[in-house]
Design an enzyme around this catalytic site. Structure first.
Site, PDB file in Angstrom:
ATOM      1  CG  HIS A 144      -7.934   9.945  15.894  1.00 62.29           C
ATOM      2  ND1 HIS A 144      -8.092   8.942  16.519  1.00 62.29           N
ATOM      3  CD2 HIS A 144      -8.722   9.852  14.820  1.00 62.29           C
ATOM      4  CE1 HIS A 144      -9.224   8.402  16.573  1.00 62.29           C
ATOM      5  NE2 HIS A 144      -9.668   8.841  15.252  1.00 62.29           N
ATOM      6  CD  GLU A 147      -4.648   8.874  14.137  1.00 60.31           C
ATOM      7  OE1 GLU A 147      -3.873   9.604  14.747  1.00 60.31           O
ATOM      8  OE2 GLU A 147      -5.428   7.944  14.520  1.00 60.31           O
ATOM      9  CG  HIS A 154      -9.508   8.520  19.685  1.00 61.42           C
ATOM     10  ND1 HIS A 154      -8.054   8.152  19.759  1.00 61.42           N
ATOM     11  CD2 HIS A 154     -10.465   7.716  19.827  1.00 61.42           C
ATOM     12  CE1 HIS A 154      -8.516   6.784  19.820  1.00 61.42           C
ATOM     13  NE2 HIS A 154      -9.745   6.611  19.920  1.00 61.42           N
ATOM     14  CG  ASP A 186      -6.268  10.751  20.415  1.00 62.09           C
ATOM     15  OD1 ASP A 186      -6.622   9.939  21.288  1.00 62.09           O
ATOM     16  OD2 ASP A 186      -5.928  10.661  19.145  1.00 62.09           O
TER      17      ASP A 186
END
Length: 168
Positions: free
Chosen positions: A35, A101, A141, A153
């Site tokens: 992400h 992330e 993602h 993303d």
């Protein structure tokens, strides 16, 4: 959870997010979802993942631009990173994935610095020591979010470079 302490990479801080659930019975981890945070700082991202009232989101790992890694959910638990999602016909990707992330505005302009990508490689290599994660299950993602087009993303992230660095 009972049993051993959560698996944490050496030198990685663990800041426990309240936003997780128990994985469905019989689910095994076989996917990594990459992400971009859209939040511009590690601190802001951690605050978002600690919010159990409004945002109610999390990921297993956050990687800052300088390569700093923070773990926020035990891998044995399901982090809330994928939302409504599907991979190869199977819905509920949170149940069988690890969410990572990358601190990035996801505007297609902000770079993913070398130190950040190297840290992602370190995480994936470590995950592969415990879980069977093939190249085809290292996804964005954007690939898994439903309906298609709901997420973009990590915009501008070079997955081919990542696969080369992983030796895939």
């Amino acid at each position: 959870l009972t049993g051993p302490a959560p698996a944490v990479l050496a030198g990685v801080a663990f800041v426990a997010s309240p936003n997780w659930s128990v994985r469905s019975v019989g689910e095994t981890i076989d996917t990594v979802v990459v992400h971009a945070t859209v939040i511009n700082t590690m601190e802001g991202t951690q605050r978002a993942f600690l919010d159990d009232r409004v945002r109610r989101v999390s990921a297993h790992y956050i990687v800052d631009r300088d390569g700093t890694i923070v773990q926020m959910v035990d891998e044995r638990r399901s982090a809330w990173h994928a939302g409504v999602s599907e991979l190869e016909g199977k819905t509920g990707v949170n149940d069988f994935s690890i969410g990572v992330e990358l601190i990035n505005l996801n505007d297609g302009l902000a770079p993913y610095p070398e130190a950040q990508v190297q840290a992602l490689v370190r995480i994936i290599r470590d995950l592969r020591t415990r879980w069977n994660i093939p190249r085809s299950r290292i996804v964005s993602h954007a690939q898994i979010a439903r309906p298609v087009g709901r997420k973009s993303d990590p915009l501008g992230f070079d997955f081919e470079q990542l696969f080369r660095m992983l030796g895939d």
